[in-house]
Write a protein that holds these residues in place. Structure first.
Motif, PDB file in Angstrom:
ATOM      1  N   ILE A   5     -14.989  -2.667  -2.085  1.00 33.53           N
ATOM      2  CA  ILE A   5     -14.529  -1.802  -0.993  1.00 33.53           C
ATOM      3  C   ILE A   5     -13.004  -1.814  -0.878  1.00 33.53           C
ATOM      4  CG2 ILE A   5     -14.650  -1.347   1.499  1.00 33.53           C
ATOM      5  CD1 ILE A   5     -17.497  -2.673   1.373  1.00 33.53           C
ATOM      6  N   PRO A   6     -12.369  -2.961  -0.663  1.00 34.91           N
ATOM      7  CA  PRO A   6     -10.903  -2.911  -0.539  1.00 34.91           C
ATOM      8  C   PRO A   6     -10.199  -2.522  -1.838  1.00 34.91           C
ATOM      9  CG  PRO A   6     -11.675  -5.188  -0.401  1.00 34.91           C
ATOM     10  CD  PRO A   6     -12.891  -4.314  -0.387  1.00 34.91           C
ATOM     11  N   ILE A   7     -10.755  -2.904  -2.984  1.00 29.77           N
ATOM     12  CA  ILE A   7     -10.123  -2.517  -4.255  1.00 29.77           C
ATOM     13  C   ILE A   7     -10.159  -1.004  -4.413  1.00 29.77           C
ATOM     14  CG2 ILE A   7     -10.387  -2.563  -6.773  1.00 29.77           C
ATOM     15  CD1 ILE A   7     -11.271  -5.513  -6.468  1.00 29.77           C
ATOM     16  N   GLY A   8     -11.334  -0.419  -4.246  1.00 30.65           N
ATOM     17  CA  GLY A   8     -11.475   1.029  -4.406  1.00 30.65           C
ATOM     18  C   GLY A   8     -10.681   1.815  -3.391  1.00 30.65           C
ATOM     19  N   CYS A   9     -10.695   1.368  -2.139  1.00 29.82           N
ATOM     20  CA  CYS A   9      -9.952   2.082  -1.098  1.00 29.82           C
ATOM     21  C   CYS A   9      -8.446   1.966  -1.302  1.00 29.82           C
ATOM     22  CB  CYS A   9     -10.364   1.587   0.281  1.00 29.82           C
ATOM     23  SG  CYS A   9     -12.069   2.023   0.703  1.00 29.82           S
ATOM     24  N   THR A  10      -7.990   0.825  -1.776  1.00 27.44           N
ATOM     25  CA  THR A  10      -6.563   0.666  -2.081  1.00 27.44           C
ATOM     26  C   THR A  10      -6.158   1.579  -3.233  1.00 27.44           C
ATOM     27  OG1 THR A  10      -6.571  -1.618  -1.291  1.00 27.44           O
ATOM     28  CG2 THR A  10      -4.775  -0.981  -2.779  1.00 27.44           C
ATOM     29  N   LEU A  11      -6.978   1.638  -4.266  1.00 26.74           N
ATOM     30  CA  LEU A  11      -6.686   2.557  -5.381  1.00 26.74           C
ATOM     31  C   LEU A  11      -6.649   3.998  -4.884  1.00 26.74           C
ATOM     32  CD1 LEU A  11      -8.896   1.008  -8.213  1.00 26.74           C
ATOM     33  CD2 LEU A  11      -6.389   1.024  -8.087  1.00 26.74           C
ATOM     34  N   PHE A  12      -7.577   4.370  -3.999  1.00 26.75           N
ATOM     35  CA  PHE A  12      -7.608   5.718  -3.439  1.00 26.75           C
ATOM     36  C   PHE A  12      -6.319   6.017  -2.686  1.00 26.75           C
ATOM     37  CE2 PHE A  12      -8.653   9.165  -0.632  1.00 26.75           C
ATOM     38  CZ  PHE A  12      -9.600   9.924  -1.313  1.00 26.75           C
ATOM     39  N   VAL A  13      -5.870   5.071  -1.866  1.00 29.08           N
ATOM     40  CA  VAL A  13      -4.637   5.262  -1.096  1.00 29.08           C
ATOM     41  C   VAL A  13      -3.447   5.451  -2.042  1.00 29.08           C
ATOM     42  CG1 VAL A  13      -2.982   4.077   0.413  1.00 29.08           C
ATOM     43  CG2 VAL A  13      -5.400   4.123   1.015  1.00 29.08           C
ATOM     44  N   ILE A  14      -3.384   4.664  -3.098  1.00 33.56           N
ATOM     45  CA  ILE A  14      -2.283   4.811  -4.062  1.00 33.56           C
ATOM     46  C   ILE A  14      -2.333   6.183  -4.711  1.00 33.56           C
ATOM     47  CG2 ILE A  14      -1.308   3.948  -6.236  1.00 33.56           C
ATOM     48  CD1 ILE A  14      -2.327   1.130  -5.326  1.00 33.56           C
ATOM     49  N   HIS A  15      -3.517   6.609  -5.146  1.00 41.16           N
ATOM     50  CA  HIS A  15      -3.653   7.953  -5.726  1.00 41.16           C
ATOM     51  C   HIS A  15      -3.222   9.014  -4.715  1.00 41.16           C
ATOM     52  CE1 HIS A  15      -5.505   7.395  -9.643  1.00 41.16           C
ATOM     53  NE2 HIS A  15      -6.292   6.474  -9.129  1.00 41.16           N
ATOM     54  N   LEU A  16      -3.661   8.856  -3.479  1.00 41.81           N
ATOM     55  CA  LEU A  16      -3.334   9.836  -2.445  1.00 41.81           C
ATOM     56  C   LEU A  16      -1.832   9.926  -2.219  1.00 41.81           C
ATOM     57  CD1 LEU A  16      -4.514  11.811  -0.366  1.00 41.81           C
ATOM     58  CD2 LEU A  16      -4.597   9.908   1.255  1.00 41.81           C
ATOM     59  N   VAL A  17      -1.162   8.780  -2.150  1.00 37.76           N
ATOM     60  CA  VAL A  17       0.294   8.774  -1.938  1.00 37.76           C
ATOM     61  C   VAL A  17       1.001   9.456  -3.115  1.00 37.76           C
ATOM     62  CG1 VAL A  17       2.319   7.254  -1.835  1.00 37.76           C
ATOM     63  CG2 VAL A  17       0.329   6.789  -0.394  1.00 37.76           C
ATOM     64  N   LEU A  18       0.555   9.147  -4.326  1.00 39.45           N
ATOM     65  CA  LEU A  18       1.192   9.735  -5.504  1.00 39.45           C
ATOM     66  C   LEU A  18       0.872  11.217  -5.664  1.00 39.45           C
ATOM     67  CD1 LEU A  18       0.522   6.867  -8.076  1.00 39.45           C
ATOM     68  CD2 LEU A  18       2.715   7.440  -7.001  1.00 39.45           C
ATOM     69  N   PHE A  19      -0.241  11.646  -5.122  1.00 37.64           N
ATOM     70  CA  PHE A  19      -0.764  12.983  -5.383  1.00 37.64           C
ATOM     71  C   PHE A  19      -0.655  13.931  -4.187  1.00 37.64           C
ATOM     72  CE2 PHE A  19      -4.569  15.760  -5.749  1.00 37.64           C
ATOM     73  CZ  PHE A  19      -4.189  16.448  -6.891  1.00 37.64           C
ATOM     74  N   ALA A  20      -0.305  13.441  -3.015  1.00 44.38           N
ATOM     75  CA  ALA A  20      -0.357  14.227  -1.781  1.00 44.38           C
ATOM     76  C   ALA A  20       0.463  15.512  -1.848  1.00 44.38           C
ATOM     77  CB  ALA A  20       0.107  13.381  -0.599  1.00 44.38           C
ATOM     78  N   LYS A  21       1.678  15.425  -2.333  1.00 43.09           N
ATOM     79  CA  LYS A  21       2.537  16.615  -2.349  1.00 43.09           C
ATOM     80  C   LYS A  21       1.942  17.711  -3.235  1.00 43.09           C
ATOM     81  CE  LYS A  21       7.342  17.955  -2.771  1.00 43.09           C
ATOM     82  NZ  LYS A  21       8.699  17.521  -3.076  1.00 43.09           N
ATOM     83  N   ARG A  22       1.418  17.313  -4.395  1.00 38.36           N
ATOM     84  CA  ARG A  22       0.782  18.298  -5.273  1.00 38.36           C
ATOM     85  C   ARG A  22      -0.480  18.871  -4.645  1.00 38.36           C
ATOM     86  NH1 ARG A  22       0.305  14.844 -10.294  1.00 38.36           N
ATOM     87  NH2 ARG A  22       1.344  13.350  -8.994  1.00 38.36           N
ATOM     88  N   PHE A  23      -1.230  18.043  -3.940  1.00 38.57           N
ATOM     89  CA  PHE A  23      -2.443  18.518  -3.267  1.00 38.57           C
ATOM     90  C   PHE A  23      -2.099  19.577  -2.224  1.00 38.57           C
ATOM     91  CE2 PHE A  23      -5.159  18.102   0.526  1.00 38.57           C
ATOM     92  CZ  PHE A  23      -6.350  18.555  -0.009  1.00 38.57           C
TER      93      PHE A  23
END
Length: 167
Positions: free
Chosen positions: A132-150
């Motif tokens: 749970i924390p590993i996957g959610c942390t990876l998701f947050v990192i992806h989201l931060v890196l990808f938010a502007k493009r999204f």
């Protein structure tokens, strides 16, 4: 920064692929053992389940990048571009807060389960709960890196939305 992001995505993909390959190998080994030699390992089902859950959590951020998460776009498609951007930024904020809270609660869950043991393997339950924390942390990192493009390149047919990182 793009090189770091590209490396992060590659490592995340390799991790998910390796986890699923490990699931395949241990399940295949158990099937061969059961039907070929009349013996099986009790720990395989539990371990495979935990690894599949880990791969699902770890792959969620990749699914976000590739536009594979469920999305209802009717409202944003009807809005003018300026308001659609605002709505998509609000979606990013909600996703970020939700996954950050899930990371925190996941760590609490790990602490709670650490003193208990799993049935077949006898390891602390906190170890598989780390998904749970590993996957959610990876998701947050992806989201931060990808938010502007999204937000700015929402068209799912564009390479940027699918998570391609251009040099």
């Amino acid at each position: 920064m793009k090189q770091l992001e590209t490396a992060f995505v590659a490592i995340n993909r390799a991790f998910v692929a390796a986890t699923l390959a490990l699931v395949f190998m241990i399940v295949f080994m158990n099937v061969v053992g059961r039907y070929g030699f009349g013996t099986s390992f009790a720990w395989v089902e539990e371990t495979a389940r935990h690894l599949m859950i880990l791969s699902a959590f770890a792959g969620a951020g990749l699914a976000l990048r590739e536009g594979r998460l469920v999305a209802i776009t009717l409202v944003t498609d009807m809005l003018p571009a300026r308001y659609a951007h605002i709505v998509r930024w609000m979606i990013v904020v909600v996703l970020f807060v939700f996954m950050a809270v899930m990371t925190w609660l996941g760590m609490k869950f790990v602490q709670f389960g650490w003193s208990k043991e799993t049935m077949s393997t006898g390891i602390p339950k906190g170890i598989p709960y780390l998904s749970i924390p590993i996957g959610c942390t990876l998701f947050v990192i992806h989201l931060v890196l990808f938010a502007k493009r999204f937000v700015h390149f929402y068209d799912p047919d564009q390479a940027d939305f699918r998570g391609e990182i251009e040099g």
